[in-house]
Design an enzyme around this catalytic site. Structure first.
Site, short mmCIF file in Angstrom:
data_model
loop_
_atom_site.label_atom_id
_atom_site.label_comp_id
_atom_site.label_asym_id
_atom_site.label_seq_id
_atom_site.Cartn_x
_atom_site.Cartn_y
_atom_site.Cartn_z
N CYS A 22 47.10 39.68 50.17
CA CYS A 22 46.20 39.22 49.11
C CYS A 22 47.03 38.79 47.90
O CYS A 22 48.12 39.33 47.65
CB CYS A 22 45.24 40.35 48.73
SG CYS A 22 44.14 39.96 47.34
N HIS A 23 46.52 37.84 47.12
CA HIS A 23 47.24 37.39 45.94
C HIS A 23 47.46 38.51 44.92
O HIS A 23 48.40 38.44 44.12
CB HIS A 23 46.49 36.21 45.29
CG HIS A 23 46.70 34.91 46.01
ND1 HIS A 23 47.82 34.13 45.84
CD2 HIS A 23 45.94 34.28 46.93
CE1 HIS A 23 47.74 33.06 46.59
NE2 HIS A 23 46.61 33.12 47.27
N THR A 24 46.61 39.53 44.95
CA THR A 24 46.81 40.65 44.04
C THR A 24 48.11 41.38 44.33
O THR A 24 48.78 41.87 43.42
CB THR A 24 45.62 41.63 44.12
OG1 THR A 24 44.41 40.92 43.89
CG2 THR A 24 45.75 42.74 43.09
N HIS A 81 46.51 46.22 50.36
CA HIS A 81 45.19 46.83 50.17
C HIS A 81 44.08 46.12 50.96
O HIS A 81 42.91 46.36 50.71
CB HIS A 81 44.82 46.83 48.68
CG HIS A 81 44.68 45.46 48.09
ND1 HIS A 81 45.76 44.65 47.82
CD2 HIS A 81 43.58 44.76 47.71
CE1 HIS A 81 45.33 43.51 47.31
NE2 HIS A 81 44.01 43.55 47.24
N GLU A 82 44.44 45.26 51.93
CA GLU A 82 43.45 44.65 52.82
C GLU A 82 43.87 45.00 54.24
O GLU A 82 44.72 44.33 54.82
CB GLU A 82 43.42 43.12 52.67
CG GLU A 82 42.59 42.60 51.53
CD GLU A 82 42.34 41.10 51.62
OE1 GLU A 82 42.62 40.51 52.69
OE2 GLU A 82 41.86 40.52 50.64
N CYS A 105 32.39 57.89 45.73
CA CYS A 105 32.31 59.34 45.94
C CYS A 105 30.93 59.77 46.41
O CYS A 105 30.79 60.79 47.08
CB CYS A 105 32.72 60.09 44.68
SG CYS A 105 31.48 60.07 43.35
N CYS A 161 27.54 61.48 39.99
CA CYS A 161 28.24 60.26 39.60
C CYS A 161 27.22 59.19 39.23
O CYS A 161 26.54 58.63 40.12
CB CYS A 161 29.13 59.77 40.73
SG CYS A 161 30.01 58.23 40.34
N CYS A 206 27.92 55.80 41.09
CA CYS A 206 27.53 55.72 42.50
C CYS A 206 26.02 55.73 42.67
O CYS A 206 25.48 55.11 43.60
CB CYS A 206 28.15 56.87 43.29
SG CYS A 206 29.91 56.66 43.64
N CYS A 211 32.90 53.29 40.81
CA CYS A 211 33.06 54.74 40.83
C CYS A 211 34.40 55.12 40.19
O CYS A 211 35.46 54.65 40.63
CB CYS A 211 33.00 55.26 42.26
SG CYS A 211 33.38 57.02 42.44
N ARG A 215 39.94 57.01 39.52
CA ARG A 215 40.51 55.85 38.82
C ARG A 215 41.77 56.22 38.04
O ARG A 215 42.76 55.48 38.05
CB ARG A 215 39.46 55.26 37.88
CG ARG A 215 39.96 54.07 37.07
CD ARG A 215 40.22 52.88 37.96
NE ARG A 215 40.82 51.76 37.25
CZ ARG A 215 42.12 51.59 37.07
NH1 ARG A 215 42.98 52.47 37.57
NH2 ARG A 215 42.58 50.54 36.43
N CYS A 265 39.09 43.31 50.58
CA CYS A 265 39.21 42.78 49.22
C CYS A 265 38.61 41.39 49.09
O CYS A 265 37.46 41.23 48.75
CB CYS A 265 40.67 42.78 48.75
SG CYS A 265 40.88 42.22 47.04
N ARG A 312 44.75 33.41 54.34
CA ARG A 312 45.10 34.80 54.58
C ARG A 312 46.10 34.86 55.73
O ARG A 312 45.88 34.29 56.80
CB ARG A 312 43.87 35.65 54.93
CG ARG A 312 43.06 36.15 53.73
CD ARG A 312 43.91 37.07 52.86
NE ARG A 312 43.14 37.67 51.78
CZ ARG A 312 43.05 37.17 50.55
NH1 ARG A 312 43.65 36.02 50.26
NH2 ARG A 312 42.36 37.80 49.61
#
Length: 695
Positions: A361-363, A383-384, A413, A418, A421, A429, A433, A493, A690
């Site tokens: 991913c570009h992130t 993260h993908e 969660c 929460c 959520c 959520c 974090r 993502c 991708r």
């Protein structure tokens, strides 16, 4: 051997090869020495353009649909008349087209058309003079699948069958006699009850010695005695009502219909008005049959891959550190380094995952380039991903070893305490974090260590550029075990973000107008989502015109190269293309000037603009307050507003049902975590949406 023939192993020879689709699908005609028939046999083989790519994918074989032809036909009738290759190309499946009998001077024959060469009836003959060569059941069931697996990597275990007339009889009877070998079955105008028709009676008396012996090869009788077949959720049969052989009593579709009703087997028998027994009839409905089989073949292959991945992921490593390979980012603006790392067992509320596939991913690149204010080094990016649960920590109940999951950077969660959520208005959520942003697990420590035992930071709570990773339970979206992990990783993502921006954040209305800035995977998924939402005008904006073709295929109605305009693009959209602007606009670039343009081309009075792209550290957005005073709304989205553990499984389910195609986003595939830098290179090249790296 002719000059066009090519020799392959097992004495198989390609006697002709020709392109038959615009995208490069190929039709081969192959001749080989058959051990089943003791003669040379010839078959046709269609290979879709994705064939080479699939063979290069790790552990991947390609599924096949077998076509069995009718009386007097050979291996060429279907290939030259049915018009099936476009459908097979679209679905990415092989078509196998065997001859209808052994041929040549050594094979027995008869002067009539319904016995002997061209009329093998897909049985193994037991009576002279036929028993020596006429072994078509063994040929289709055993020899041909083995040969195709060896020579072309065609999946022997994942195949379906269809056919016409005598071939429809063959498809049904072979499926009913060997249901474990087929994923699905269909037929065109099949001989449904051959012990009660002249064609069948003559064939069984000659090949098997009696009509009584033919009862084991009668589809209606087999269904009545052995059905229902759990393997077949439906059986599709098309029958023309103007078929001359229906009127003469050769086909008897009512017999199989009656047998199905008695045993409770679902059979969809479509009686088609004004259609006869010809290939015009077949060509009219062949697309339906290929679609019918392709859906079931894809599901079967996904289950097979998931089972293999699960078996390899779950071993005796639970509770112990695992040593594996990972691509470590030691510093910003430096290539990733292949390292051997140690991955600790999961702690309470944590899950250790075997990563099967990771999409770039570009992130990830944004952080590697030093533009992420939370970027910490050394770390493991990614993260993908599509993963298998290897082991779980204390207190984990929502997933178990062997489960398929998509790890998500936005956790859920689901606690009643929460407010995030529990609210339908957000997916943000905050449970982990604070620690996720610091590159550590919820207890403040890491699970990765280099060869010297030094800590390596986590990334976005995922870190999937490693063969194993540890994530929080609340970050694991459990998905169907048959889901193809090398595809559904995209839901971790980018694709989810684009779709959700349309469906959740902005709730794009039917008949609305949309502008999309930036035509990477996120922008194209925005276009896809807008089209699915019913938008009737979708303007795609980019400075790279090579992206426009795919944008149009994804649903864009027009494309704008903003680099070629004499006025700002917002003035072109709100002034030239439209009088007041578009109802919705989306920035998928992360460039703050483009974010402003997207807002200012949205409709006066009610336009909504959504920021999806992540801007570089320290950059700020700006516009004249008048833009907002005059009724425009400026919004942002993270993960498209999807609640990860609830919604990602739903997206996967829609993809598996064929409602949400995502194959178009995967433009490059690499094998091995060590190929991640190659994936980064193609992403920088501009032609990649991708790149999926399979571990």
């Amino acid at each position: 051997m002719g000059k066009d023939e090519k020799t392959s192993p097992n004495a198989a020879r390609v006697i002709s090869e020709v392109a038959v689709t615009q995208t490069g699908g190929r039709l081969l005609r192959i001749r080989h020495d058959s051990s089943a028939t003791g003669t040379e046999m010839t078959f046709g083989l269609f290979l879709p353009s994705c064939y080479g790519k699939m063979l290069r994918s790790k552990g991947q074989q390609i599924a096949a649909l077998y076509w069995l032809s009718g009386l007097t036909c050979d291996d060429t009738n279907f290939s030259s008349k049915a018009g099936a290759f476009g459908s097979a190309e679209r679905e990415g499946i092989v078509l196998v087209m065997p001859d209808t009998s052994p041929r040549g001077k050594d094979a027995a024959d008869d002067e009539t058309y319904d016995l002997g060469q061209g009329a093998g009836f897909y049985v193994d003959a037991s009576e002279a003079p036929w028993s020596d060569k006429f072994r078509m059941e063994t040929y289709v069931m055993e020899e041909l699948p083995d040969l195709l697996s060896e020579l072309y990597g065609v999946d022997r275990d994942v195949r379906s069958v269809t056919g016409h007339s005598m071939g429809g009889h063959g498809a049904l009877t072979l499926a009913f006699r060997h249901p474990e070998s087929w994923e699905s079955v269909s037929a065109f105008a099949p001989i449904c009850n051959p012990t009660e028709c002249p064609w069948g009676v003559r064939a069984f008396e000659n090949y098997l010695g009696s009509v009584v012996a033919g009862k084991d090869h009668d589809a209606s009788l087999l269904l009545a005695s052995r059905g229902p077949f759990d393997k077949f959720d439906d059986i599709l049969i098309d029958q023309g009502l103007d078929d001359q052989f229906l009127a003469s009593g050769q086909l008897h579709p009512e017999s199989i219909e009656a047998a199905a009703e008695v045993v409770g087997q679902k059979v969809t028998l479509r009686r088609q008005a004004n259609h006869d027994h010809s290939y015009f009839f077949i060509s009219t409905f062949i697309d339906d049959h290929i679609t019918f089989h392709a859906k079931r073949l894809r599901l079967a292959q996904a289950k097979k891959r998931a089972s293999a991945a699960s078996s390899s992921a779950v071993g005796d490593t639970a509770g112990r550190p695992i040593t594996c390979r990972a691509m470590v980012a030691w510093a910003a603006k430096q290539p990733l380094s292949l390292e051997t790392i140690t991955v600790d067992p999961p702690g309470p509320g944590e899950v250790r995952l075997k990563v099967v596939a990771n999409a770039l991913c570009h992130t990830d690149i944004y952080t590697l380039d030093g533009q992420d204010p939370e970027g910490l080094f050394p770390c493991i990016l990614g993260h993908e991903a599509g993963c298998i649960v290897e082991s779980v920590g204390e207190g984990v109940t929502s997933v178990a070893p062997g489960d398929s999951v998509v790890p998500c950077y936005t956790p859920q969660c689901s606690k009643t305490s929460c407010i995030f959520c529990q609210s339908p208005r957000t997916n943000l959520c905050p449970a982990i974090r604070s620690t996720q942003g610091k590159g550590v697990m919820p207890d403040g420590t890491v699970r990765f260590h280099d060869a010297d035992g030094k800590d390596i930071y986590h990334f976005m709570g995922c870190s999937t550029m490693a063969e194993y990773t540890v994530v929080a339970e609340i970050s694991c979206a459990k998905v169907a075990p048959e889901a193809p992990l090398e595809k559904i990783c995209l839901f971790g993502c980018g694709v989810s973000t684009g779709l959700g921006a349309v469906w959740n954040t902005c709730k794009v209305a039917p008949d609305s107008s949309v502008a999309v800035f930036g035509l990477g995977a996120v922008g194209l998924s925005v276009i896809q989502g807008a089209k699915m939402a019913g938008a009737t005008r979708i303007i795609a904006v980019d400075i790279n015109p090579t992206k426009f073709e795919l944008a149009i295929r994804s649903g864009a109605t027009e494309c704008v190269n903003s680099a070629n305009l004499d006025v700002p693009v917002q003035q072109h959209i709100a002034g030239v293309l439209t009088p007041w602007g578009v109802d919705y606009s989306f920035d998928c670039t992360g460039i703050t000037s483009v974010m402003r343009a997207a807002l200012e081309c949205s409709h006066r009075g009610w336009g909504t603009s959504c920021i999806i792209g992540v801007a570089a550290s320290g950059h700020e957005i700006s516009t004249r307050p008048f833009q907002l005073v005059t009724g425009r709304t400026w919004k942002g989205t993270a993960f498209g507003g999807f609640k990860s553990r609830t919604d990602v499984p739903k997206l996967v389910k829609r993809m598996m049902a064929g409602e949400l195609p995502i194959d178009q986003y995967i433009t490059h595939v690499f094998d091995g975590v060590d190929k991640t830098n190659d994936a980064i290179d193609v992403l920088h090249g501009g032609s990649c949406l991708r790149a999926v790296v399979q571990y």
